[in-house]
Design a protein around this motif. Structure first.
Motif, short mmCIF file in Angstrom:
data_model
loop_
_atom_site.label_atom_id
_atom_site.label_comp_id
_atom_site.label_asym_id
_atom_site.label_seq_id
_atom_site.Cartn_x
_atom_site.Cartn_y
_atom_site.Cartn_z
N ASP A 1 0.87 -1.17 0.00
CA ASP A 1 0.00 0.00 0.00
C ASP A 1 0.91 1.23 0.00
OD1 ASP A 1 -2.17 1.67 0.10
OD2 ASP A 1 -2.67 1.25 2.18
N LEU A 2 1.30 1.65 -1.20
CA LEU A 2 2.29 2.71 -1.36
C LEU A 2 1.64 4.04 -1.66
CD1 LEU A 2 4.92 0.80 -3.53
CD2 LEU A 2 4.95 1.17 -1.06
N ILE A 3 2.32 5.10 -1.19
CA ILE A 3 1.89 6.46 -1.47
C ILE A 3 3.11 7.23 -1.98
CG2 ILE A 3 2.22 7.09 0.95
CD1 ILE A 3 -0.02 9.13 0.61
N ASN A 4 2.92 7.97 -3.08
CA ASN A 4 4.02 8.74 -3.65
C ASN A 4 4.38 9.90 -2.73
OD1 ASN A 4 3.91 7.03 -5.81
ND2 ASN A 4 3.20 8.54 -7.27
N VAL A 5 5.68 10.08 -2.51
CA VAL A 5 6.16 11.17 -1.67
C VAL A 5 7.21 12.03 -2.37
CG1 VAL A 5 5.62 10.06 0.55
CG2 VAL A 5 7.84 9.63 -0.55
N GLY A 6 7.58 11.67 -3.58
CA GLY A 6 8.58 12.44 -4.29
C GLY A 6 8.93 11.80 -5.62
N ARG A 7 10.01 12.32 -6.22
CA ARG A 7 10.44 11.83 -7.53
C ARG A 7 11.93 12.07 -7.69
NH1 ARG A 7 7.82 10.32 -12.01
NH2 ARG A 7 8.70 10.77 -14.04
N ILE A 8 12.60 11.12 -8.31
CA ILE A 8 14.00 11.30 -8.70
C ILE A 8 13.96 11.95 -10.08
CG2 ILE A 8 16.18 10.18 -9.26
CD1 ILE A 8 15.45 7.99 -7.23
N THR A 9 14.55 13.14 -10.19
CA THR A 9 14.37 13.91 -11.43
C THR A 9 15.56 13.88 -12.38
OG1 THR A 9 15.10 15.94 -10.33
CG2 THR A 9 12.73 15.47 -10.33
N ILE B 1 29.09 12.99 -10.83
CA ILE B 1 29.56 11.75 -11.47
C ILE B 1 29.68 10.57 -10.50
CG2 ILE B 1 30.81 12.98 -13.28
CD1 ILE B 1 33.40 12.39 -11.67
N LYS B 2 29.31 10.78 -9.23
CA LYS B 2 29.52 9.74 -8.23
C LYS B 2 28.23 9.08 -7.73
CE LYS B 2 33.93 11.53 -6.78
NZ LYS B 2 34.78 11.92 -5.70
N GLY B 3 27.21 9.05 -8.58
CA GLY B 3 26.00 8.31 -8.24
C GLY B 3 24.94 9.10 -7.48
N TRP B 4 25.07 10.41 -7.39
CA TRP B 4 24.07 11.22 -6.72
C TRP B 4 22.93 11.54 -7.69
CZ3 TRP B 4 24.33 13.84 -1.76
CH2 TRP B 4 25.39 13.39 -0.96
N VAL B 5 21.73 11.77 -7.12
CA VAL B 5 20.56 12.10 -7.93
C VAL B 5 19.85 13.32 -7.34
CG1 VAL B 5 20.15 9.78 -8.84
CG2 VAL B 5 19.15 10.43 -6.64
N LYS B 6 19.11 14.03 -8.20
CA LYS B 6 18.29 15.15 -7.74
C LYS B 6 16.93 14.59 -7.34
CE LYS B 6 20.48 18.66 -10.61
NZ LYS B 6 20.29 19.65 -11.68
N ILE B 7 16.41 15.11 -6.22
CA ILE B 7 15.15 14.63 -5.65
C ILE B 7 14.17 15.79 -5.50
CG2 ILE B 7 14.07 13.57 -3.62
CD1 ILE B 7 16.00 11.61 -4.75
N HIS B 8 12.94 15.56 -5.94
CA HIS B 8 11.85 16.51 -5.67
C HIS B 8 10.94 15.87 -4.63
CE1 HIS B 8 8.53 19.28 -6.13
NE2 HIS B 8 7.75 18.23 -6.26
N SER B 9 10.69 16.58 -3.54
CA SER B 9 9.83 16.09 -2.48
C SER B 9 8.40 16.60 -2.67
CB SER B 9 10.35 16.56 -1.12
OG SER B 9 9.46 16.19 -0.09
N SER B 10 7.43 15.72 -2.47
CA SER B 10 6.01 16.10 -2.54
C SER B 10 5.39 16.22 -1.15
CB SER B 10 5.22 15.05 -3.33
OG SER B 10 5.73 14.93 -4.63
N THR B 11 6.21 16.14 -0.13
CA THR B 11 5.69 16.23 1.23
C THR B 11 5.53 17.70 1.62
OG1 THR B 11 7.92 16.08 2.17
CG2 THR B 11 6.69 14.03 1.93
N GLU B 12 4.61 17.97 2.54
CA GLU B 12 4.35 19.36 2.93
C GLU B 12 5.60 20.00 3.51
OE1 GLU B 12 1.12 21.99 5.47
OE2 GLU B 12 1.02 19.82 5.53
N ILE B 13 6.25 19.33 4.42
CA ILE B 13 7.56 19.77 4.91
C ILE B 13 8.56 18.93 4.11
CG2 ILE B 13 9.09 19.95 6.90
CD1 ILE B 13 6.50 20.07 8.63
N THR B 14 9.19 19.56 3.12
CA THR B 14 9.92 18.80 2.10
C THR B 14 10.97 17.85 2.66
OG1 THR B 14 11.40 20.68 1.76
CG2 THR B 14 9.50 20.49 0.27
N GLU B 15 11.65 18.25 3.72
CA GLU B 15 12.72 17.40 4.26
C GLU B 15 12.17 16.16 4.97
OE1 GLU B 15 17.10 18.07 6.23
OE2 GLU B 15 15.88 19.77 5.59
N ASP B 16 10.88 16.14 5.29
CA ASP B 16 10.27 14.95 5.89
C ASP B 16 10.43 13.72 5.01
OD1 ASP B 16 9.48 16.29 8.14
OD2 ASP B 16 7.33 16.27 7.68
#
Length: 180
Positions: free
Chosen positions: A8-16, A21-36
């Motif tokens: 029972d999953l709920i979307n909370v963000g997206r990898i954009t 070059i070391k495996g990091w990704v940009k993240i968009h948060s859909s939570t009200e307090i984004t860092e949550d």
């Protein structure tokens, strides 16, 4: 690790996108307090091949979003395979809300009715919600039972435009002129 178990999953963000070059990704948060977003674990990625469980071992704020490192991914090309993917968590891990408060995912899919002169008129179904500066907005898309085939944007203002929400019945009653 993929799973075929029903979650029972709920979307909370997206990898954009990838970052560096070391495996990091940009993240968009859909939570009200984004860092949550980073307090929820594990993350499940909704891929074309099913869901995949991942762990984040480091993150930081980057502009109006975040960058994060996926544990075990140290190559840009591997990180690129995770881009454009929704991040979900198990619904049971989300905090309980007070009465009258709802997660957006609970409102999406509800059938919306306007009560006019003692009649219930179906306006359609909540397709999504939009965050605006003043208040959130329900995007009500037409369905097979709706009055017409028009999309409507109804301000999500409980007590003023949103009169009631009945999750068990899958319905929402709004004070909204069907002609508007």
């Amino acid at each position: 690790m993929s799973t075929s178990q029903p979650l029972d999953l709920i979307n909370v963000g997206r990898i954009t996108a990838v970052f560096g070059i070391k495996g990091w990704v940009k993240i968009h948060s859909s939570t009200e307090i984004t860092e949550d977003l980073f307090s929820f674990t594990p993350w499940w990625l909704k891929t074309a091949h099913g869901v995949k469980k991942i762990e984040i071992d480091d993150y930081r704020v980057h502009g109006n979003a975040f960058v994060a490192h996926i544990k075990g991914v140290d190559d840009r090309d591997v990180a690129a395979t995770y881009t454009g993917v929704d991040i979900a968590v198990e619904r049971d891990f989300l905090p309980e809300l007070d009465d009258g408060e709802y997660y957006w995912s609970q409102l999406e899919g509800l059938t919306v009715f306007s009560e006019q002169n003692g009649q219930r008129i179906c306006l359609g179904q909540v397709a999504r919600l939009l965050e605006t500066g003043a208040n959130d907005v329900l995007v009500v898309a037409p369905n097979e039972a709706s009055l017409d085939q028009r999309e409507r944007w109804v301000p999500y203002v409980p007590g003023q435009f949103v009169l009631s929400v009945d999750l068990s019945a899958g319905e929402m009653i709004v004070d909204w002129d069907p002609e508007f």
